[in-house]
Motif scaffolding. Sequence first.
Motif, PDB file in Angstrom:
ATOM      1  N   ALA A   1      32.566  10.430 -20.654  1.00 31.12           N
ATOM      2  CA  ALA A   1      31.757  10.067 -21.825  1.00 31.12           C
ATOM      3  C   ALA A   1      31.379  11.303 -22.650  1.00 31.12           C
ATOM      4  CB  ALA A   1      30.505   9.300 -21.392  1.00 31.12           C
ATOM      5  N   GLY A   2      32.315  12.243 -22.699  1.00 30.09           N
ATOM      6  CA  GLY A   2      32.102  13.414 -23.544  1.00 30.09           C
ATOM      7  C   GLY A   2      31.111  14.430 -22.999  1.00 30.09           C
ATOM      8  N   LEU A   3      30.626  14.235 -21.790  1.00 32.85           N
ATOM      9  CA  LEU A   3      29.665  15.195 -21.215  1.00 32.85           C
ATOM     10  C   LEU A   3      30.410  16.445 -20.742  1.00 32.85           C
ATOM     11  CD1 LEU A   3      27.575  12.713 -19.013  1.00 32.85           C
ATOM     12  CD2 LEU A   3      26.970  13.630 -21.265  1.00 32.85           C
ATOM     13  N   ASN A   4      29.660  17.560 -20.578  1.00 31.28           N
ATOM     14  CA  ASN A   4      30.327  18.731 -20.008  1.00 31.28           C
ATOM     15  C   ASN A   4      30.162  18.797 -18.489  1.00 31.28           C
ATOM     16  OD1 ASN A   4      27.674  19.404 -19.969  1.00 31.28           O
ATOM     17  ND2 ASN A   4      27.827  20.982 -21.558  1.00 31.28           N
ATOM     18  N   THR A   5      29.689  17.673 -17.940  1.00 35.18           N
ATOM     19  CA  THR A   5      29.632  17.553 -16.482  1.00 35.18           C
ATOM     20  C   THR A   5      30.583  16.432 -16.054  1.00 35.18           C
ATOM     21  OG1 THR A   5      27.764  16.045 -16.726  1.00 35.18           O
ATOM     22  CG2 THR A   5      27.249  18.346 -16.230  1.00 35.18           C
ATOM     23  N   ILE A   6      30.915  16.435 -14.774  1.00 34.21           N
ATOM     24  CA  ILE A   6      31.801  15.403 -14.244  1.00 34.21           C
ATOM     25  C   ILE A   6      31.267  14.936 -12.884  1.00 34.21           C
ATOM     26  CG2 ILE A   6      33.350  17.175 -13.251  1.00 34.21           C
ATOM     27  CD1 ILE A   6      35.670  15.173 -13.733  1.00 34.21           C
ATOM     28  N   ALA A   7      31.318  13.629 -12.668  1.00 34.82           N
ATOM     29  CA  ALA A   7      30.885  13.067 -11.380  1.00 34.82           C
ATOM     30  C   ALA A   7      32.116  12.887 -10.502  1.00 34.82           C
ATOM     31  CB  ALA A   7      30.197  11.723 -11.610  1.00 34.82           C
ATOM     32  N   ILE A   8      32.067  13.442  -9.296  1.00 28.94           N
ATOM     33  CA  ILE A   8      33.231  13.425  -8.401  1.00 28.94           C
ATOM     34  C   ILE A   8      32.835  12.902  -7.027  1.00 28.94           C
ATOM     35  CG2 ILE A   8      35.110  14.804  -7.381  1.00 28.94           C
ATOM     36  CD1 ILE A   8      34.557  16.930  -9.451  1.00 28.94           C
ATOM     37  N   ARG A   9      33.772  12.193  -6.431  1.00 29.05           N
ATOM     38  CA  ARG A   9      33.532  11.687  -5.087  1.00 29.05           C
ATOM     39  C   ARG A   9      34.826  11.674  -4.284  1.00 29.05           C
ATOM     40  NH1 ARG A   9      32.583   5.708  -3.297  1.00 29.05           N
ATOM     41  NH2 ARG A   9      32.560   6.212  -1.104  1.00 29.05           N
ATOM     42  N   VAL A  10      34.737  11.992  -2.994  1.00 35.77           N
ATOM     43  CA  VAL A  10      35.852  11.887  -2.046  1.00 35.77           C
ATOM     44  C   VAL A  10      35.475  10.798  -1.038  1.00 35.77           C
ATOM     45  CG1 VAL A  10      37.319  13.115  -0.389  1.00 35.77           C
ATOM     46  CG2 VAL A  10      36.274  14.392  -2.275  1.00 35.77           C
ATOM     47  N   PRO A  11      35.981   9.579  -1.232  1.00 36.36           N
ATOM     48  CA  PRO A  11      35.572   8.489  -0.336  1.00 36.36           C
ATOM     49  C   PRO A  11      36.153   8.631   1.073  1.00 36.36           C
ATOM     50  CG  PRO A  11      36.806   7.642  -2.240  1.00 36.36           C
ATOM     51  CD  PRO A  11      36.917   9.140  -2.263  1.00 36.36           C
ATOM     52  N   ALA A  12      35.448   8.077   2.046  1.00 31.95           N
ATOM     53  CA  ALA A  12      35.878   8.165   3.444  1.00 31.95           C
ATOM     54  C   ALA A  12      36.718   6.968   3.873  1.00 31.95           C
ATOM     55  CB  ALA A  12      34.661   8.274   4.357  1.00 31.95           C
ATOM     56  N   ASN A  13      36.550   5.844   3.201  1.00 29.80           N
ATOM     57  CA  ASN A  13      37.288   4.632   3.577  1.00 29.80           C
ATOM     58  C   ASN A  13      38.785   4.927   3.627  1.00 29.80           C
ATOM     59  OD1 ASN A  13      38.960   2.251   2.392  1.00 29.80           O
ATOM     60  ND2 ASN A  13      37.181   1.287   3.316  1.00 29.80           N
ATOM     61  N   GLU A  14      39.442   4.492   4.714  1.00 30.58           N
ATOM     62  CA  GLU A  14      40.849   4.857   4.915  1.00 30.58           C
ATOM     63  C   GLU A  14      41.778   4.308   3.844  1.00 30.58           C
ATOM     64  OE1 GLU A  14      42.709   4.165   8.780  1.00 30.58           O
ATOM     65  OE2 GLU A  14      40.849   4.973   9.647  1.00 30.58           O
ATOM     66  N   ILE A  15      41.506   3.097   3.385  1.00 32.13           N
ATOM     67  CA  ILE A  15      42.349   2.490   2.348  1.00 32.13           C
ATOM     68  C   ILE A  15      42.207   3.298   1.053  1.00 32.13           C
ATOM     69  CG2 ILE A  15      42.692   0.409   0.946  1.00 32.13           C
ATOM     70  CD1 ILE A  15      41.359  -1.070   3.459  1.00 32.13           C
ATOM     71  N   ALA A  16      40.957   3.606   0.698  1.00 30.17           N
ATOM     72  CA  ALA A  16      40.719   4.404  -0.509  1.00 30.17           C
ATOM     73  C   ALA A  16      41.401   5.758  -0.370  1.00 30.17           C
ATOM     74  CB  ALA A  16      39.219   4.582  -0.729  1.00 30.17           C
ATOM     75  N   HIS A  17      41.273   6.352   0.816  1.00 30.21           N
ATOM     76  CA  HIS A  17      41.870   7.675   1.017  1.00 30.21           C
ATOM     77  C   HIS A  17      43.389   7.624   0.872  1.00 30.21           C
ATOM     78  CE1 HIS A  17      42.582  11.703   2.391  1.00 30.21           C
ATOM     79  NE2 HIS A  17      43.528  11.196   3.173  1.00 30.21           N
ATOM     80  N   GLU A  18      44.031   6.640   1.524  1.00 30.49           N
ATOM     81  CA  GLU A  18      45.490   6.500   1.432  1.00 30.49           C
ATOM     82  C   GLU A  18      45.932   6.315  -0.011  1.00 30.49           C
ATOM     83  OE1 GLU A  18      46.857   7.710   4.438  1.00 30.49           O
ATOM     84  OE2 GLU A  18      48.398   6.715   3.201  1.00 30.49           O
ATOM     85  N   LEU A  19      45.208   5.462  -0.720  1.00 32.17           N
ATOM     86  CA  LEU A  19      45.544   5.181  -2.125  1.00 32.17           C
ATOM     87  C   LEU A  19      45.450   6.460  -2.959  1.00 32.17           C
ATOM     88  CD1 LEU A  19      46.116   3.035  -4.356  1.00 32.17           C
ATOM     89  CD2 LEU A  19      43.625   2.801  -4.586  1.00 32.17           C
ATOM     90  N   LEU A  20      44.325   7.170  -2.815  1.00 33.39           N
ATOM     91  CA  LEU A  20      44.106   8.372  -3.633  1.00 33.39           C
ATOM     92  C   LEU A  20      45.103   9.467  -3.270  1.00 33.39           C
ATOM     93  CD1 LEU A  20      40.217   8.309  -3.497  1.00 33.39           C
ATOM     94  CD2 LEU A  20      41.632   7.899  -5.534  1.00 33.39           C
ATOM     95  N   ALA A  21      45.380   9.596  -1.971  1.00 37.18           N
ATOM     96  CA  ALA A  21      46.330  10.622  -1.543  1.00 37.18           C
ATOM     97  C   ALA A  21      47.720  10.299  -2.087  1.00 37.18           C
ATOM     98  CB  ALA A  21      46.344  10.709  -0.020  1.00 37.18           C
ATOM     99  N   THR A  22      48.077   9.028  -2.160  1.00 38.95           N
ATOM    100  CA  THR A  22      49.393   8.635  -2.667  1.00 38.95           C
ATOM    101  C   THR A  22      49.480   8.840  -4.173  1.00 38.95           C
ATOM    102  OG1 THR A  22      49.439   6.951  -0.931  1.00 38.95           O
ATOM    103  CG2 THR A  22      51.136   6.780  -2.621  1.00 38.95           C
ATOM    104  N   VAL A  23      48.423   8.498  -4.896  1.00 42.25           N
ATOM    105  CA  VAL A  23      48.430   8.677  -6.359  1.00 42.25           C
ATOM    106  C   VAL A  23      48.464  10.161  -6.709  1.00 42.25           C
ATOM    107  CG1 VAL A  23      47.174   8.256  -8.509  1.00 42.25           C
ATOM    108  CG2 VAL A  23      47.183   6.527  -6.737  1.00 42.25           C
ATOM    109  N   GLY A  24      47.696  10.951  -5.976  1.00 43.59           N
ATOM    110  CA  GLY A  24      47.694  12.396  -6.211  1.00 43.59           C
ATOM    111  C   GLY A  24      46.968  12.837  -7.471  1.00 43.59           C
ATOM    112  N   LYS A  25      46.338  11.920  -8.145  1.00 37.71           N
ATOM    113  CA  LYS A  25      45.580  12.238  -9.361  1.00 37.71           C
ATOM    114  C   LYS A  25      44.166  11.703  -9.198  1.00 37.71           C
ATOM    115  CE  LYS A  25      49.270  11.472 -12.738  1.00 37.71           C
ATOM    116  NZ  LYS A  25      49.452  10.816 -14.033  1.00 37.71           N
ATOM    117  N   PRO A  26      43.209  12.253  -9.981  1.00 38.62           N
ATOM    118  CA  PRO A  26      41.866  11.672  -9.910  1.00 38.62           C
ATOM    119  C   PRO A  26      41.868  10.243 -10.439  1.00 38.62           C
ATOM    120  CG  PRO A  26      41.999  13.321 -11.660  1.00 38.62           C
ATOM    121  CD  PRO A  26      43.297  13.399 -10.900  1.00 38.62           C
ATOM    122  N   VAL A  27      41.127   9.378  -9.777  1.00 40.18           N
ATOM    123  CA  VAL A  27      41.033   7.976 -10.188  1.00 40.18           C
ATOM    124  C   VAL A  27      39.590   7.693 -10.620  1.00 40.18           C
ATOM    125  CG1 VAL A  27      41.132   5.582  -9.357  1.00 40.18           C
ATOM    126  CG2 VAL A  27      42.948   7.198  -8.744  1.00 40.18           C
ATOM    127  N   ALA A  28      39.441   7.353 -11.898  1.00 45.16           N
ATOM    128  CA  ALA A  28      38.115   7.010 -12.415  1.00 45.16           C
ATOM    129  C   ALA A  28      37.811   5.591 -11.983  1.00 45.16           C
ATOM    130  CB  ALA A  28      38.094   7.112 -13.934  1.00 45.16           C
TER     131      ALA A  28
END
Length: 319
Positions: A108-135
């Motif tokens: 939203a145009g801010l100079n800050t960014i909210a980031i999270r690394v989820p622990a759920n295995e499905i989320a982790h597998e998905l994010l690791a496979t995509v290899g990009k940040p997912v909003a």
Amino acid sequence: MASTANPANIRTAADVLRRGGLVAFPTETVYGLGADATNAGAVARIFEIKGRPAFNPLICHVGFVSQASKLAEFSDLTATLASEFWPGPMTLVLPKSDDCPVATLATAGLNTIAIRVPANEIAHELLATVGKPVAAPSANVSGQISPSMAEHVYASFGDKVDYLLDGGATEIGLESTILGVTGDLVHLLRPGGLTVEDIKKRTGIAVRIADPDPDQPLAPGQLESHYAPRAALRLEADEVETGEALLGFGPDLPVGFETASQFLNLSEGADLREAAANLFDFIHRLDNSGVETIAVVPIPEKGLGLAINDRLRRAAAPR
Ligand code: TXA
Ligand code: MG
């Protein structure tokens, strides 16, 4: 419809994300509605189908802490929090790095960014496979309560979501704790699945709890009327009026509980973790019974009770 979160379907979901589609997926907190954070068009669709005010920035989810450190400036304090609580139900709001590839719409145009690394295995597998940040915001229509089950997501969006991964009920059932790190200070922007008591115990870091001021929300999404069911909520109820539904907590039942049209107990044993996991689902269920008012017994204002009461107050706020 929802697809079971098996390895083949997780790969399909990752492809959908890479091609700019929207994927709803479980995390250990609540289900998220994800898009490739570097693709502004894909991010725009999130706002569109959520009906979300565009000023409200999104959390970027990544599979690994090493990826997170490319999106934002990491101080020693940030690194301590990250190594202690990621993967997990914690979101950090940090200064955006100069070469951060995330679309401005997502922050939203801010100079800050909210980031999270989820622990759920499905989320982790998905994010690791995509290899990009997912909003991904919580996968609910803006202003409604957050989904802790794939069924809730489907009820909100139907087939507007390109792919819905069903991983069953989420473990925590309540969103991540959002912390703002500025210099050597850590502020609580939103109470959630990780308690300030735990942060203190495990790192010695004293999180500053800002005074809740509905006119000056620290996280822009913290609008007062949020998580709103159709029914009105009556909090701190010590008795039940005829026809009301009752949301209980603990072994003691309020006066007149037998006249309640519906009754669900967040935790008979007064366990706040169990209550948090049940919260959104039980509100959904009582709300779907068509009652006008849901009476809610008092919940202790400690540990996860802080986040539970925060969500309840928002759900009860005048709209
Ligand atoms: O558990 C969660 O955090 C879930 C799962 C899907 O990860 N996500 C979630 O997202 O709850 P959402 O969009 O419903 O809430 C994110 C909150 C909003 O209140 C938003 O305003 C705040 O994070 N936020 C995002 N970026 C921010 C920033 N740069 N500064 C301050 N607040 C920010
Ligand atoms: Mg939300």
